[in-house]
Design a protein around this motif. Sequence first.
Motif, PDB file in Angstrom:
ATOM      1  N   CYS A 140       0.873   6.721  10.870  1.00 17.45           N
ATOM      2  CA  CYS A 140      -0.540   7.101  11.011  1.00 17.45           C
ATOM      3  C   CYS A 140      -0.661   8.515  11.585  1.00 17.45           C
ATOM      4  N   ARG A 141       0.205   8.840  12.519  1.00 19.06           N
ATOM      5  CA  ARG A 141       0.168  10.176  13.110  1.00 19.06           C
ATOM      6  C   ARG A 141       0.555  11.239  12.084  1.00 19.06           C
ATOM      7  N   ARG A 142       1.516  10.929  11.237  1.00 22.25           N
ATOM      8  CA  ARG A 142       1.963  11.891  10.230  1.00 22.25           C
ATOM      9  C   ARG A 142       0.941  12.083   9.128  1.00 22.25           C
ATOM     10  N   THR A 143       0.238  11.037   8.750  1.00 24.87           N
ATOM     11  CA  THR A 143      -0.712  11.101   7.635  1.00 24.87           C
ATOM     12  C   THR A 143      -2.148  11.289   8.098  1.00 24.87           C
ATOM     13  N   SER A 144      -2.358  11.401   9.408  1.00 20.03           N
ATOM     14  CA  SER A 144      -3.721  11.553   9.970  1.00 20.03           C
ATOM     15  C   SER A 144      -4.628  10.388   9.591  1.00 20.03           C
ATOM     16  N   VAL A 145      -4.057   9.210   9.481  1.00 26.12           N
ATOM     17  CA  VAL A 145      -4.827   8.000   9.174  1.00 26.12           C
ATOM     18  C   VAL A 145      -5.268   7.357  10.480  1.00 26.12           C
ATOM     19  N   THR A 146      -6.564   7.093  10.576  1.00 30.15           N
ATOM     20  CA  THR A 146      -7.105   6.448  11.771  1.00 30.15           C
ATOM     21  C   THR A 146      -7.623   5.059  11.402  1.00 30.15           C
ATOM     22  N   ASP A 192      -6.598   2.536   0.366  1.00 27.84           N
ATOM     23  CA  ASP A 192      -6.168   3.932   0.224  1.00 27.84           C
ATOM     24  C   ASP A 192      -5.331   4.374   1.421  1.00 27.84           C
ATOM     25  N   GLU A 193      -5.717   3.946   2.602  1.00 27.30           N
ATOM     26  CA  GLU A 193      -4.956   4.310   3.791  1.00 27.30           C
ATOM     27  C   GLU A 193      -3.556   3.696   3.761  1.00 27.30           C
ATOM     28  N   VAL A 194      -3.455   2.456   3.314  1.00 27.79           N
ATOM     29  CA  VAL A 194      -2.145   1.805   3.210  1.00 27.79           C
ATOM     30  C   VAL A 194      -1.283   2.518   2.182  1.00 27.79           C
ATOM     31  N   LYS A 195      -1.911   3.007   1.091  1.00 23.34           N
ATOM     32  CA  LYS A 195      -1.146   3.765   0.095  1.00 23.34           C
ATOM     33  C   LYS A 195      -0.580   5.045   0.702  1.00 23.34           C
ATOM     34  N   LYS A 196      -1.391   5.713   1.531  1.00 19.54           N
ATOM     35  CA  LYS A 196      -0.905   6.913   2.202  1.00 19.54           C
ATOM     36  C   LYS A 196       0.286   6.594   3.105  1.00 19.54           C
ATOM     37  N   LEU A 197       0.172   5.495   3.847  1.00 25.53           N
ATOM     38  CA  LEU A 197       1.277   5.099   4.723  1.00 25.53           C
ATOM     39  C   LEU A 197       2.537   4.785   3.925  1.00 25.53           C
TER      40      LEU A 197
END
Length: 361
Positions: free
Chosen positions: A28-34, A48-53
């Motif tokens: 989350c820190r690397r992808t700026s996902v909150t 979409d957030e899970v895809k980024k992770l």
Amino acid sequence: SVEAEKVLLPNDVRKLLNIDNKEIVDLCRRTSVTPKKDGNGQIYFSVDEVKKLKNAKSSTIMEAREKKVTLPTISKTESQAVVNGLLDTLNKMESILTINHLLYLILGLPLVLSGLAAANVFNNKILHWADRLTATATAGAIGLLALNFDTSKTFHDGFLYLDSLSLWMLLILAVLYVAFSWTSKAYLERDTNIRYGYLRRFSHLEGRFYALSHLFVWTMMLVVLVDNLGLMWVAIEATTLISALLVAFKFTRTSLEAAWKYVMVCTVGICLALLGTILLYDAQLQSLGNQFALDYPYLSQYGAQLPPGIAKIAFAFLFVGYGTKVGLAPMHAWLPDAHSEAPALTSGLLSGALCICALYV
């Protein structure tokens, strides 16, 4: 609302990506996902957030695989100089170290590391390297001993005794000792893993594991180097006590049961071996006097003068007693449970080293 859109809870993300909470936070820190929270305070992630992770995790794995260690190149002349330097060093060590010094070094190194590991003076990283260096140095000393020792003769100094058979036993122990030390780090890191390792509750006890293991190896070396049958019995009993603690190292119900069975059965065998040793001592007193009591070289030279009746009874007790340590029927009940419940590295030492030490006696 949360129910109306496709969302994933943290537990779903852990299962999907096969990661733990700490790794989720790093991604989350690397992808700026909150992550968001619903009205009940439940954390959730959008698809979409899970895809980024997931993409971030894949890129991390690829980066790790692409990293290559570049080894320094060395010319043929430089390599030959290194080899010559090592040979010169070995020649100097051979001239300086006598057989006495090598035997003291072989018996001293594992004992010193065992004490340091039990005292927890090192962190795990240093402890792993100390384990490897100690075993390698001990094996190197045994190699020098094999090069310097004349196998057609015997060495006898105080309570230390060395012949071609005991040297062969030391070489076997050295191979197993080095194999144990250079694989122990990977084994402990896997089996103390916080997620799935069966030693995960004891990740802080690596020092105790190393202390017991090196002490175990030390007692087995002592078995093959002492010249007295009474001291051999003491060393064999010491291997039983120390290895029992290693068998029970997982501290589960089945491992404790296996350790208890191991101690009980082997104690019966060791008591029979002690009775045989006492009978042999009595036979020696009757025919040879109390000089060189239970001294192995002395008995091998004058054993024909022992009373045959008592000597045969003593042999029978010694055979059954030490046969228990080997796992001979009908005193083999401890063996399957102890080998299956002990840590894998300990099981290797039990089968490859301890059994042959009992055969040696």
